[in-house]
Design an enzyme around this catalytic site. Sequence first.
Site, PDB file in Angstrom:
ATOM      1  N   GLU A  92       0.723  -1.235   0.184  1.00 43.16           N
ATOM      2  CA  GLU A  92       0.154   0.121   0.550  1.00 43.16           C
ATOM      3  C   GLU A  92       0.525   0.914   0.305  1.00 43.16           C
ATOM      4  OE1 GLU A  92      -3.231   0.584   3.002  1.00 43.16           O
ATOM      5  OE2 GLU A  92      -4.478  -1.273   1.841  1.00 43.16           O
ATOM      6  N   THR A 187       0.715   2.825  10.983  1.00 46.55           N
ATOM      7  CA  THR A 187       0.421   2.002   9.505  1.00 46.55           C
ATOM      8  C   THR A 187       0.717   2.533   8.504  1.00 46.55           C
ATOM      9  OG1 THR A 187      -2.082   1.946   9.090  1.00 46.55           O
ATOM     10  CG2 THR A 187      -1.200  -0.375   9.087  1.00 46.55           C
ATOM     11  N   GLY A 203      -5.747   1.130  13.839  1.00 49.02           N
ATOM     12  CA  GLY A 203      -6.538  -0.448  14.920  1.00 49.02           C
ATOM     13  C   GLY A 203      -7.940   0.451  15.296  1.00 49.02           C
ATOM     14  N   ALA A 204      -8.862   1.733  14.367  1.00 49.12           N
ATOM     15  CA  ALA A 204      -9.994   1.449  15.330  1.00 49.12           C
ATOM     16  C   ALA A 204     -11.220   0.509  15.573  1.00 49.12           C
ATOM     17  CB  ALA A 204      -9.971   3.212  14.466  1.00 49.12           C
ATOM     18  N   THR A 261      -8.140   7.017  14.807  1.00 49.16           N
ATOM     19  CA  THR A 261      -7.256   6.384  14.416  1.00 49.16           C
ATOM     20  C   THR A 261      -6.651   8.081  13.485  1.00 49.16           C
ATOM     21  OG1 THR A 261      -7.429   4.964  13.425  1.00 49.16           O
ATOM     22  CG2 THR A 261      -6.595   4.499  15.745  1.00 49.16           C
ATOM     23  N   ASN A 281     -12.689   6.635  11.977  1.00 47.95           N
ATOM     24  CA  ASN A 281     -13.458   6.592  12.497  1.00 47.95           C
ATOM     25  C   ASN A 281     -13.854   6.382  14.483  1.00 47.95           C
ATOM     26  OD1 ASN A 281     -12.347   3.888  11.573  1.00 47.95           O
ATOM     27  ND2 ASN A 281     -14.155   3.464  13.031  1.00 47.95           N
ATOM     28  N   ASP A 326     -18.174   3.921   9.909  1.00 46.32           N
ATOM     29  CA  ASP A 326     -16.707   4.142   9.499  1.00 46.32           C
ATOM     30  C   ASP A 326     -16.897   5.194   8.616  1.00 46.32           C
ATOM     31  OD1 ASP A 326     -14.495   2.781   9.741  1.00 46.32           O
ATOM     32  OD2 ASP A 326     -14.627   1.242   7.624  1.00 46.32           O
ATOM     33  N   ASN A 413     -11.169   6.082  -0.451  1.00 46.21           N
ATOM     34  CA  ASN A 413     -10.221   5.217   0.707  1.00 46.21           C
ATOM     35  C   ASN A 413      -9.084   6.006   0.281  1.00 46.21           C
ATOM     36  OD1 ASN A 413      -9.340   3.226   2.389  1.00 46.21           O
ATOM     37  ND2 ASN A 413     -11.017   2.438   2.409  1.00 46.21           N
ATOM     38  N   TRP A 414      -8.090   5.173   0.694  1.00 45.84           N
ATOM     39  CA  TRP A 414      -6.341   5.768   0.926  1.00 45.84           C
ATOM     40  C   TRP A 414      -5.873   6.222   0.052  1.00 45.84           C
ATOM     41  CZ3 TRP A 414      -2.585   2.940  -1.509  1.00 45.84           C
ATOM     42  CH2 TRP A 414      -3.433   1.150  -1.981  1.00 45.84           C
TER      43      TRP A 414
HETATM   44 CA    CA Z   1     -11.706   2.138   9.835  1.00 48.34          CA
END
Ligand code: CA
Length: 599
Positions: A92, A187, A203-204, A261, A281, A326, A413-414
């Site tokens: 990623e 991450t 890690g949420a 996070t 989230n 989320d 997203n990312w």
């Molecule tokens: Ca999430």
Amino acid sequence: MNGLRMKKTLTVSLTMAVAAALMAQQHPKTIDDKALRDAGKTEATAREWITYGGNYAETRFSPLKQIDTSNVSRLGLVWSVETDSPAGGRPEATPLMSNGVIYTSLAWDVIVAVDARTGKMKWRWDPEIPRQHISQICCGPVNKGVALYKGKVYAGLLDGTVVALDQETGKVKWRIKDTFNDDTILTAAIRIVKGKVIVGSSGAEQAIRGYFSAYDAETGKRLWRFYTVPGDPSKPFEQPELAMAAKTWHGEWWKMGGGGTVWDSMTYDPALDLLYIGVGNGGPWYQQLRSPGGGDNLFLACILAVKPDTGKLVWYFQETPGDTWDFTSTQPMILADLTIDGKPRKVILHAPKNGFFYVLDRVTGEFIHGNKFVKRMTWASGLDAKGRPIENAGARYKKGPTIVSPGPQGAANWQAMSFSPITKLAYLPGQEISYLWNPVDATTWTYRAGGLNTGVVGFNGPFGRGGGPPDPNRNKAAYTLSPHEPAGAAKEPQANGGFLVAWDPAANKERWRVSDAGGIGGGGTVTTAGNLVFHGSTAYNAETGKKLWEVNLGGTYCNPITYELDGKQYVAILARGNPNNRLFVFALDGKAPIPPVSR
Ligand code: CA
């Protein structure tokens, strides 16, 4: 000056120039604060790609223009290398390129330095992360990338440590523990601001308490930490802002953590000396479990502006108050200077999971305007004058299973968007996606340390399948396949998969759109002065959206980068997945064959 002396001076100068060149080879220039501030601003400073988003504003725009709309069809593979990361993960990362070396992280936090001319591995560092660390987390053993600064390579790791490696050898210079429990992982790509290593938590989905921290880049000493969620209000708050934030929560949220996070987006404006952070989230996802009775739950799903020297909050803007879907605000943000309604504005561009494209004043945090960038949005009908979403009745799925768009994978997203100061357009990869929200029974649900704590019964999404042992709550909740939809949802057009949209942030509307452009896994973008947008392994005309080049590298595309080496412009991208991660490097008239995907 006589002839002899002139000749001698010339010889001395030449000797000095040769010596300087040799020195540069032996002691490669290091990246300092000035280099980071100047990164990507001119063709000269865009020859290298030295920070995650290409520059502090994270525009992912390159002034390089050797590859342009007239010749991009000649783009071919120069070399590719299997990046040899352990099985069970996908890449990623956005790679970096400096001094003819490509630096990147891979799955399981393996970090490599690769000779950019040959693809030969220079060094490889494997922290040998214990596999149990990620056995139950939501999103795999991923890492978004490394940072370079003054001869070191920095990364946050899945075991909660932050490491600084020697840039030349890959040897550990320092390594410190950032996290305070085993459920928190790292991450996000590290950013370096004024000699500080900025680290965000991940890690949420396990309902941990989110935060971000700053460390001294030289020593690894912690300088400050900002918690995004208030702790137990019967104890002193770590930051003054948390007293105000605690008023927006109910129940005993601190017993789990609350989420929030900071797993991707950070930008920095040196002129304003403001560091901008995208917050994630809520944890658990289902707000009834986290904060019974509602509340905005600050600072979840916010953009925060803080002073990098102290971590002190200057302003915040919340995009999804009381998140229950989320809907992270960790998606890549971009700093840009635009003329809006005839006035020059310093803005933040942001397109988070919730499906709205926001334009904010980055000096004050004021909402300028926003608009939905997906066709199907059923959780909200729009934004009010202050930028607060107008929620549709029933979207919070409190009455049982409810289909809502976008889903938890997000409208974006990312996979990074980019912004061209030439076209004044943002290039945003996203997807039309829905999700069936099936809440657990709040009266019987219990928090499980070390597990996923979403409070949502898995059904049709990747989070529902999860990893590790099955959530015992999953079996208790009654399934129904006649779900609700939020009010007004029937009028929404059906979803149609991935897209790339060119968004005009000054006009608050889209300019062109390519449907079926990959979606999740389709990768991020980079845009160039050659009037191009690269999205995964496809190139488009930045002005019109016409497709000009495409190759198939086998899927799971990361964010591409571009750089110049020995007078030639390259485009590099990490692609593929488990276990065959591969780094691909393209240039005009490259002739290397694309290796077949191994199975
Ligand atoms: Ca999430």
